[in-house]
Design an enzyme around this catalytic site. Structure first.
Site, short mmCIF file in Angstrom:
data_model
loop_
_atom_site.label_atom_id
_atom_site.label_comp_id
_atom_site.label_asym_id
_atom_site.label_seq_id
_atom_site.Cartn_x
_atom_site.Cartn_y
_atom_site.Cartn_z
N GLY A 1 0.81 -1.22 0.00
CA GLY A 1 0.00 0.00 0.00
C GLY A 1 0.84 1.26 0.00
N ALA A 2 0.19 2.40 0.38
CA ALA A 2 0.80 3.73 0.24
C ALA A 2 1.32 3.85 -1.20
CB ALA A 2 1.91 3.97 1.26
N GLY B 1 5.04 4.07 -9.20
CA GLY B 1 5.78 2.82 -9.46
C GLY B 1 4.83 1.63 -9.38
N HIS B 2 4.03 1.58 -8.31
CA HIS B 2 3.04 0.51 -8.19
C HIS B 2 2.06 0.55 -9.36
CE1 HIS B 2 3.87 1.23 -3.71
NE2 HIS B 2 4.14 -0.05 -3.84
N GLN C 1 7.69 -9.54 7.79
CA GLN C 1 8.89 -9.18 7.04
C GLN C 1 9.59 -7.94 7.58
OE1 GLN C 1 6.55 -8.67 3.31
NE2 GLN C 1 7.94 -6.96 2.90
N VAL D 1 10.52 2.73 -11.46
CA VAL D 1 9.97 4.04 -11.83
C VAL D 1 10.58 5.08 -10.88
CG1 VAL D 1 7.85 5.39 -12.10
CG2 VAL D 1 7.85 2.94 -12.62
#
Ligand code: AMP
Length: 280
Positions: free
Chosen positions: A31-32, A36-37, A61, A176
């Site tokens: 999220g956030a 790029g995502h 993680q 990105v």
């Protein structure tokens, strides 16, 4: 776009709509979201009939509790961005939805555990491996999308897919960047304005190091120069700068003529840990 939080609900919905003639792309995220995502999402939308994005800040993680607490969480904005990018389904479980009981299985990725992110974030790849395997089982995608930005994560997930024979294609997408070269990252939101101005040093360092290696300087000299450069920057604390084989991620003493060389870096800028890499 539909939002699911319970793994069983998502799984039974997908069993109804994901037939043998439809392809399903999965984008795992914490999220956030940033552009790029969204580039990964747009690629998944272009290449598949159906797309699922997962949004889950995976406690397993995080080796640094402060990093976990401060990790930005922006579910409503994320959903709006995903819907605009053409995403069909969002899976945003809570930690309890995802782990009804704490997993006891421990994954060991061999040599990958001993270098860079593996060495500096003990247990990190175990957590990545467990959550990614769970997502693969719940969603059963035909393709899964990951960013080169997290190069070592790509190597770990590749091992997971090969060793456990997940029937899917791993799609790796280029990093990105912002206009000044800074790799987009959810953690960039935590930089203060002065730190944001300094942050492009990370990509500049990688680009200069690449030029020096291509011009014939030795790996040892280039590493030394990077260490000296960061020693003059009190706002940064360099964790590692490594020249490695892009697939195995093991350090190399000279650039590779028969494969890709990866330059990888991790540095703390104030309280924010940033990583980046370039390949050539
Ligand atoms: P994260 O939410 O940080 O776990 O990232 C989710 C996926 O997006 C991972 O596969 C990342 O490698 C990828 N990703 C994150 N930042 C970028 C970026 N700047 N460019 C391309 N992919 C990215």
């Amino acid at each position: 776009m539909l939002l699911f939080t319970a793994p069983a609900d998502l799984k039974s919905h997908l069993e109804e709509i994901h037939g043998p003639k439809t392809t399903l792309g999965l984008l795992p995220t914490m999220g956030a979201l940033h552009n790029g995502h969204l580039e990964l999402m747009r690629r998944a939308v272009a290449e598949n009939d159906l797309t699922v994005a997962s949004i889950f800040v995976n406690p397993l993680q995080f080796n640094n509790p402060d990093d976990l607490t401060k990790y930005p969480r922006t579910l409503d904005e994320d959903c709006a961005m995903l819907e605009a990018a053409g995403c069909d389904l969002v899976f945003a479980p809570s930690a309890e939805d995802m782990y009804a009981q704490p997993p006891t299985l421990k994954l060991d990725f061999g040599q990958l555990e001993h270098v860079m992110e593996g060495a500096f974030r003990p247990g990190h790849f175990n957590g990545v491996g467990i959550v990614v395997a769970r997502l693969f089982h719940i969603v059963q995608p035909d393709r899964a999308y990951f960013g080169q930005k997290d190069l070592q994560q790509v190597a770990v997930v590749r091992r997971l897919v090969e060793d456990l024979a997940f029937p899917l294609e791993l799609v790796v997408c280029p990093t990105v960047r912002e206009a000044d070269g800074l790799a987009m990252s959810s953690r960039n939101r935590r930089l203060n304005p002065q730190e944001r101005v300094l942050a492009p040093l990370i990509f500049r360092t990688l680009s200069e190091a690449k030029e020096r290696l291509l011009a014939g300087q030795t790996v040892a000299d280039v590493k030394q120069r990077v260490r000296e450069q960061f020693a003059r920057q009190p706002e940064f604390s360099l964790e590692y700068f490594e020249v490695a084989d892009a697939r195995s991620l093991q350090p190399v003493a000279a650039t590779l003529s028969d494969g890709q060389t990866a330059l990888c870096i991790a540095a703390n800028l104030g309280a924010v840990r940033l990583i980046d890499n370039v390949l050539f």
